[in-house]
Design a protein around this motif. Structure first.
Motif, PDB file in Angstrom:
ATOM      1  N   GLU A  26     -26.950 -39.751  19.061  1.00 44.73           N
ATOM      2  CA  GLU A  26     -28.121 -39.782  19.949  1.00 44.73           C
ATOM      3  C   GLU A  26     -29.006 -41.001  19.694  1.00 44.73           C
ATOM      4  OE1 GLU A  26     -28.892 -35.724  18.127  1.00 44.73           O
ATOM      5  OE2 GLU A  26     -29.876 -35.543  20.069  1.00 44.73           O
ATOM      6  N   PHE A  27     -29.050 -41.439  18.445  1.00 41.64           N
ATOM      7  CA  PHE A  27     -29.842 -42.611  18.069  1.00 41.64           C
ATOM      8  C   PHE A  27     -28.960 -43.567  17.262  1.00 41.64           C
ATOM      9  CE2 PHE A  27     -33.066 -39.388  18.674  1.00 41.64           C
ATOM     10  CZ  PHE A  27     -34.092 -40.079  19.311  1.00 41.64           C
ATOM     11  N   VAL A  28     -29.214 -44.856  17.425  1.00 44.05           N
ATOM     12  CA  VAL A  28     -28.438 -45.870  16.697  1.00 44.05           C
ATOM     13  C   VAL A  28     -29.379 -46.673  15.805  1.00 44.05           C
ATOM     14  CG1 VAL A  28     -27.112 -48.007  16.960  1.00 44.05           C
ATOM     15  CG2 VAL A  28     -26.646 -46.058  18.459  1.00 44.05           C
ATOM     16  N   CYS A  29     -28.960 -46.929  14.569  1.00 42.20           N
ATOM     17  CA  CYS A  29     -29.684 -47.840  13.671  1.00 42.20           C
ATOM     18  C   CYS A  29     -28.795 -49.037  13.378  1.00 42.20           C
ATOM     19  CB  CYS A  29     -30.022 -47.149  12.355  1.00 42.20           C
ATOM     20  SG  CYS A  29     -31.315 -45.920  12.499  1.00 42.20           S
ATOM     21  N   LEU A  65     -37.069 -44.500  10.969  1.00 43.37           N
ATOM     22  CA  LEU A  65     -36.134 -43.570  11.615  1.00 43.37           C
ATOM     23  C   LEU A  65     -36.729 -42.168  11.676  1.00 43.37           C
ATOM     24  CD1 LEU A  65     -33.464 -42.694  12.860  1.00 43.37           C
ATOM     25  CD2 LEU A  65     -32.500 -42.548  10.544  1.00 43.37           C
ATOM     26  N   ARG A  66     -37.410 -41.775  10.596  1.00 40.42           N
ATOM     27  CA  ARG A  66     -38.045 -40.450  10.593  1.00 40.42           C
ATOM     28  C   ARG A  66     -39.002 -40.307  11.787  1.00 40.42           C
ATOM     29  NH1 ARG A  66     -39.820 -36.288   7.432  1.00 40.42           N
ATOM     30  NH2 ARG A  66     -38.658 -36.978   5.620  1.00 40.42           N
ATOM     31  N   LEU A  67     -39.851 -41.314  11.971  1.00 41.18           N
ATOM     32  CA  LEU A  67     -40.838 -41.246  13.056  1.00 41.18           C
ATOM     33  C   LEU A  67     -40.163 -41.111  14.422  1.00 41.18           C
ATOM     34  CD1 LEU A  67     -43.528 -43.930  12.185  1.00 41.18           C
ATOM     35  CD2 LEU A  67     -43.665 -41.454  11.920  1.00 41.18           C
ATOM     36  N   VAL A  68     -39.112 -41.892  14.618  1.00 42.99           N
ATOM     37  CA  VAL A  68     -38.454 -41.900  15.941  1.00 42.99           C
ATOM     38  C   VAL A  68     -37.654 -40.611  16.141  1.00 42.99           C
ATOM     39  CG1 VAL A  68     -36.725 -43.102  17.339  1.00 42.99           C
ATOM     40  CG2 VAL A  68     -38.471 -44.407  16.111  1.00 42.99           C
ATOM     41  N   ALA A  69     -36.969 -40.168  15.087  1.00 40.25           N
ATOM     42  CA  ALA A  69     -36.121 -38.976  15.223  1.00 40.25           C
ATOM     43  C   ALA A  69     -36.949 -37.724  15.470  1.00 40.25           C
ATOM     44  CB  ALA A  69     -35.257 -38.807  13.975  1.00 40.25           C
ATOM     45  N   GLU A  70     -38.157 -37.697  14.896  1.00 40.11           N
ATOM     46  CA  GLU A  70     -38.973 -36.494  15.103  1.00 40.11           C
ATOM     47  C   GLU A  70     -39.886 -36.629  16.325  1.00 40.11           C
ATOM     48  OE1 GLU A  70     -40.947 -36.012  11.362  1.00 40.11           O
ATOM     49  OE2 GLU A  70     -42.417 -37.578  11.758  1.00 40.11           O
ATOM     50  N   PRO A 128     -37.850 -32.074  14.235  1.00 37.41           N
ATOM     51  CA  PRO A 128     -37.345 -32.587  15.505  1.00 37.41           C
ATOM     52  C   PRO A 128     -37.660 -31.609  16.631  1.00 37.41           C
ATOM     53  CG  PRO A 128     -35.640 -32.602  13.828  1.00 37.41           C
ATOM     54  CD  PRO A 128     -36.815 -31.922  13.243  1.00 37.41           C
ATOM     55  N   PRO A 129     -37.889 -32.116  17.863  1.00 37.98           N
ATOM     56  CA  PRO A 129     -38.325 -31.268  18.968  1.00 37.98           C
ATOM     57  C   PRO A 129     -37.416 -30.057  19.169  1.00 37.98           C
ATOM     58  CG  PRO A 129     -38.284 -33.577  19.623  1.00 37.98           C
ATOM     59  CD  PRO A 129     -37.739 -33.517  18.224  1.00 37.98           C
ATOM     60  N   SER A 130     -36.133 -30.232  19.032  1.00 40.18           N
ATOM     61  CA  SER A 130     -35.209 -29.137  19.304  1.00 40.18           C
ATOM     62  C   SER A 130     -34.968 -28.277  18.075  1.00 40.18           C
ATOM     63  CB  SER A 130     -33.876 -29.724  19.761  1.00 40.18           C
ATOM     64  OG  SER A 130     -33.378 -30.517  18.719  1.00 40.18           O
ATOM     65  N   GLY A 131     -35.577 -28.691  16.926  1.00 40.07           N
ATOM     66  CA  GLY A 131     -35.265 -27.980  15.691  1.00 40.07           C
ATOM     67  C   GLY A 131     -33.951 -28.452  15.095  1.00 40.07           C
ATOM     68  N   GLN A 132     -33.238 -29.290  15.834  1.00 44.39           N
ATOM     69  CA  GLN A 132     -31.961 -29.838  15.358  1.00 44.39           C
ATOM     70  C   GLN A 132     -32.206 -31.197  14.720  1.00 44.39           C
ATOM     71  OE1 GLN A 132     -28.700 -28.537  15.950  1.00 44.39           O
ATOM     72  NE2 GLN A 132     -29.872 -26.696  16.406  1.00 44.39           N
ATOM     73  N   GLU A 167     -29.135 -41.976   2.148  1.00 42.95           N
ATOM     74  CA  GLU A 167     -29.810 -41.257   1.062  1.00 42.95           C
ATOM     75  C   GLU A 167     -30.972 -40.425   1.600  1.00 42.95           C
ATOM     76  OE1 GLU A 167     -30.981 -43.750  -2.224  1.00 42.95           O
ATOM     77  OE2 GLU A 167     -32.176 -42.111  -3.039  1.00 42.95           O
ATOM     78  N   ALA A 168     -31.757 -41.013   2.496  1.00 42.48           N
ATOM     79  CA  ALA A 168     -32.885 -40.260   3.072  1.00 42.48           C
ATOM     80  C   ALA A 168     -32.381 -39.025   3.815  1.00 42.48           C
ATOM     81  CB  ALA A 168     -33.680 -41.161   4.012  1.00 42.48           C
ATOM     82  N   ALA A 169     -31.277 -39.180   4.534  1.00 42.28           N
ATOM     83  CA  ALA A 169     -30.751 -38.089   5.362  1.00 42.28           C
ATOM     84  C   ALA A 169     -30.075 -37.004   4.527  1.00 42.28           C
ATOM     85  CB  ALA A 169     -29.784 -38.647   6.403  1.00 42.28           C
ATOM     86  N   GLN A 170     -29.887 -37.268   3.236  1.00 42.38           N
ATOM     87  CA  GLN A 170     -29.332 -36.208   2.381  1.00 42.38           C
ATOM     88  C   GLN A 170     -30.340 -35.088   2.159  1.00 42.38           C
ATOM     89  OE1 GLN A 170     -27.838 -38.644  -0.803  1.00 42.38           O
ATOM     90  NE2 GLN A 170     -25.748 -38.605  -0.002  1.00 42.38           N
ATOM     91  N   ASP A 171     -31.625 -35.386   2.407  1.00 44.25           N
ATOM     92  CA  ASP A 171     -32.649 -34.340   2.334  1.00 44.25           C
ATOM     93  C   ASP A 171     -32.551 -33.498   3.606  1.00 44.25           C
ATOM     94  OD1 ASP A 171     -34.929 -32.811   2.405  1.00 44.25           O
ATOM     95  OD2 ASP A 171     -36.322 -34.484   2.078  1.00 44.25           O
ATOM     96  N   PRO A 172     -32.294 -32.194   3.480  1.00 44.28           N
ATOM     97  CA  PRO A 172     -32.142 -31.360   4.685  1.00 44.28           C
ATOM     98  C   PRO A 172     -33.387 -31.360   5.568  1.00 44.28           C
ATOM     99  CG  PRO A 172     -31.576 -30.114   2.682  1.00 44.28           C
ATOM    100  CD  PRO A 172     -32.122 -31.436   2.230  1.00 44.28           C
ATOM    101  N   ALA A 173     -34.548 -31.710   5.000  1.00 38.36           N
ATOM    102  CA  ALA A 173     -35.778 -31.741   5.797  1.00 38.36           C
ATOM    103  C   ALA A 173     -35.906 -33.026   6.617  1.00 38.36           C
ATOM    104  CB  ALA A 173     -36.991 -31.603   4.879  1.00 38.36           C
ATOM    105  N   PHE A 174     -35.045 -34.004   6.351  1.00 32.08           N
ATOM    106  CA  PHE A 174     -35.109 -35.256   7.119  1.00 32.08           C
ATOM    107  C   PHE A 174     -34.648 -34.956   8.553  1.00 32.08           C
ATOM    108  CE2 PHE A 174     -33.741 -39.589   8.371  1.00 32.08           C
ATOM    109  CZ  PHE A 174     -34.845 -40.318   7.932  1.00 32.08           C
ATOM    110  N   PRO A 175     -35.335 -35.493   9.571  1.00 32.66           N
ATOM    111  CA  PRO A 175     -35.034 -35.073  10.945  1.00 32.66           C
ATOM    112  C   PRO A 175     -33.776 -35.701  11.557  1.00 32.66           C
ATOM    113  CG  PRO A 175     -36.802 -36.669  10.944  1.00 32.66           C
ATOM    114  CD  PRO A 175     -36.508 -36.371   9.500  1.00 32.66           C
ATOM    115  N   ALA A 176     -33.008 -36.433  10.771  1.00 34.70           N
ATOM    116  CA  ALA A 176     -31.791 -37.056  11.309  1.00 34.70           C
ATOM    117  C   ALA A 176     -30.664 -36.934  10.299  1.00 34.70           C
ATOM    118  CB  ALA A 176     -32.048 -38.539  11.611  1.00 34.70           C
ATOM    119  N   GLU A 177     -29.435 -36.896  10.821  1.00 34.11           N
ATOM    120  CA  GLU A 177     -28.253 -36.949   9.951  1.00 34.11           C
ATOM    121  C   GLU A 177     -27.406 -38.140  10.372  1.00 34.11           C
ATOM    122  OE1 GLU A 177     -25.224 -33.857  10.761  1.00 34.11           O
ATOM    123  OE2 GLU A 177     -26.611 -33.175  12.300  1.00 34.11           O
TER     124      GLU A 177
END
Ligand code: GRF
Length: 221
Positions: free
Chosen positions: A89-92, A189-194, A3-7, A27-37
Motif C-alpha cells: 500500500e505504501f512504498v519507501c 513512515l509512522r506518521l504517514v502509515a497512521e 492505523p485507520p483500519s486497525g491494520q 527494525e522499527a516495524a518489528q514492534d507490533p505497535a508500529f503502524p506498518a509492516e
C-alpha cells in the motif's frame, strides 16, 4: 495513534545498495505497535547487499533488474506487479537509484516516501554532502518527503539537522547524517502509515500530535 483500519499498512521498500535505511525501517516495524509492516524488499540491482540483510530477518525479497527491460516503462510495469504481488500500500525508497517516469510517480503520489541526505530543497540530486561542503553551510541534515515526479522535490514530511564540523570530509559528514536518517525514516513512515501526515493539494498536512511523534515542540510544523 493506530492505523485507520486497525491494520498495519503493508510497505514495500525499494533499494539499490547496502540497505541501512531499509534495515532501520525493518527494525522499527518489528514492534507490533508500529503502524506498518515490511511486506517486501525489492532491489533493481542483483546482489545488492541489502537483500541479504532483509532475508536474514525473514523479509520477502525480489530482484527486478532494470537492465533486462527495454525501457523505463516496462521496468516500472514489472515493479508495479512485484509490489502488487505483496499487497503493498505504501512504498519507501531507501537508496533506490532509479528515476521514475511521471505516470509511475503519479500513481503512487501520497503513498511513496523517499529519504534524501540533505535539508531539502538544498542539495538535490547526487553528492549532497559534497554539495553541502562546497556551499560552506554550517547546518546539514536529511529529509523524508513524499515522492512526486520531479526529483527530490516532493512535500516534506520530516527533517533532521546535524552540524557541519571543522575538518569534516564527505565521509564524516555522511556518517553523521546517516545516523539521523536511521532515526528519522521510521518516524516519517509512522506518521504517514497512521494517517498523521497526509499529502493534500500538493502540501503535507499533519494531524495534532504529529510534531510530538517527531520529537519537536508541539507547535512545530
Ligand atoms: C542514504 O544516504 C540515502 O539517504 C541515500 O542513499 C543512501 C543509501 O544508503 N538516498 P542505504 O542503502 O540506506 O544504506
Amino acid at each position: 495513534m493506530s492505523p485507520p483500519s486497525g491494520q498495519r499498512r503493508r510497505v514495500g521498500v525499494l533499494i539499490s545498495g547496502r540497505g541501512s535505511n531499509m534495515a532501520s525501517l525493518i527494525e522499527a516495524a518489528q514492534d507490533p505497535a508500529f503502524p506498518a509492516e515490511i511486506a517486501v524488499v525489492i532491489s533493481n540491482r542483483p546482489g545488492a547487499p541489502g537483500l541479504a540483510r532483509a532475508e536474514a530477518v525473514g523479509i520477502a525479497t525480489e530482484t527486478i533488474d532494470h537492465k533486462v527491460f527495454g525501457d523505463r516503462a516496462s521496468f516500472e510495469t514489472a515493479l508495479g506487479d512485484g509490489l502488487a504481488r505483496h499487497g503493498v500500500e505504501f512504498v519507501c525508497l531507501a537508496g533506490f537509484m532509479r528515476i521514475f517516469t511521471d505516470p509511475f510517480a503519479e500513481r503512487w503520489v501520497g503513498r511513496m516516501l523517499n529519504i534524501h541526505p540533505s535539508l531539502l530543497p538544498s542539495f538535490k540530486g547526487l553528492h549532497p554532502h559534497r554539495q553541502a561542503l562546497g556551499a560552506g553551510v554550517r547546518i546539514h541534515g536529511c529529509t523524508v518527503h513524499f515522492v512526486v515526479p520531479e526529483l527530490d522535490a516532493g512535500p516534506i514530511v520530516a527533517q533532521a539537522a546535524v552540524p557541519v564540523l571543522a575538518g569534516d570530509s564527505e565521509d564524516t559528514l555522511a556518517g553523521r547524517v546517516l545516523a539521523e536518517e536511521h532515526r528519522l525514516y521510521p518516524l516519517g513512515l509512522r506518521l504517514v502509515a497512521e494517517g498523521a501526515a497526509r499529502l493534500e493539494r500538493g502540501r503535507t498536512v499533519y494531524a495534532d500530535g504529529a510534531a510530538t511523534t517527531l520529537g519537536l515542540r508541539p507547535d512545530a510544523r
